[in-house]
Design a protein around this motif. Sequence first.
Motif, PDB file in Angstrom:
ATOM      1  N   ARG A  13     -12.381  -4.136   4.476  1.00 13.85           N
ATOM      2  CA  ARG A  13     -12.717  -3.564   3.160  1.00 13.85           C
ATOM      3  C   ARG A  13     -11.836  -2.361   2.842  1.00 13.85           C
ATOM      4  O   ARG A  13     -11.357  -2.212   1.715  1.00 13.85           O
ATOM      5  N   GLU A  14     -11.623  -1.498   3.822  1.00 16.07           N
ATOM      6  CA  GLU A  14     -10.778  -0.319   3.604  1.00 16.07           C
ATOM      7  C   GLU A  14      -9.346  -0.736   3.262  1.00 16.07           C
ATOM      8  O   GLU A  14      -8.725  -0.165   2.364  1.00 16.07           O
ATOM      9  N   ALA A  17      -9.061  -2.139  -0.306  1.00 16.29           N
ATOM     10  CA  ALA A  17      -9.117  -1.108  -1.349  1.00 16.29           C
ATOM     11  C   ALA A  17      -7.723  -0.579  -1.666  1.00 16.29           C
ATOM     12  O   ALA A  17      -7.450  -0.175  -2.798  1.00 16.29           O
ATOM     13  N   ALA A  22      -7.097  -1.464  -8.987  1.00 16.81           N
ATOM     14  CA  ALA A  22      -8.370  -0.798  -9.294  1.00 16.81           C
ATOM     15  C   ALA A  22      -9.216  -1.600 -10.280  1.00 16.81           C
ATOM     16  O   ALA A  22     -10.434  -1.693 -10.113  1.00 16.81           O
ATOM     17  N   LEU A  25     -10.830  -4.432  -8.432  1.00 16.22           N
ATOM     18  CA  LEU A  25     -11.892  -3.928  -7.547  1.00 16.22           C
ATOM     19  C   LEU A  25     -13.165  -3.639  -8.334  1.00 16.22           C
ATOM     20  O   LEU A  25     -14.265  -3.945  -7.871  1.00 16.22           O
ATOM     21  N   ARG A  26     -13.020  -3.052  -9.520  1.00 13.17           N
ATOM     22  CA  ARG A  26     -14.201  -2.758 -10.345  1.00 13.17           C
ATOM     23  C   ARG A  26     -14.942  -4.043 -10.700  1.00 13.17           C
ATOM     24  O   ARG A  26     -16.167  -4.102 -10.641  1.00 13.17           O
ATOM     25  N   HIS A  29     -16.689  -5.357  -7.500  1.00 13.47           N
ATOM     26  CA  HIS A  29     -17.876  -4.566  -7.148  1.00 13.47           C
ATOM     27  C   HIS A  29     -19.019  -4.810  -8.134  1.00 13.47           C
ATOM     28  O   HIS A  29     -20.189  -4.891  -7.732  1.00 13.47           O
TER      29      HIS A  29
END
Length: 84
Positions: A13-14, A17, A22, A25-26, A29
Motif C-alpha cells: 500500500r505504501e 501511494a 493522486a 487514489l482518491r 479510496h
Amino acid sequence: MASSLSDRLDRIREGAAGRIPADALRVMHAATEDLERSGLAQRAIGTGDAAPEFALADAFGEMVSLAGLRGSGPVVLTFFRGHW
C-alpha cells in the motif's frame, strides 16, 4: 525473520501511494469506503463456509456446476478479478 502478510500488504500500500496518481487514489479510496459502508463484506462467505450452488462456463464455454465438481472430490475455489 519472515514478515507477516499484514506487514507485506502495508508495504504494498505504501509503495502504491507513490506510484498511483493522486486522482486515481482518491477514486480507489472512495470506492473502498463505499464498499465498507454497504455492509457487503460482512455478508460475504468466508473460509470454510459452504458455497451456494452455482454453475459457470469454463474456459471452453462448457457449463460446470459446483455440485458436479463436488462429485469428484473436494473443491477449492479461487477468484481472479482480472488483469489491471
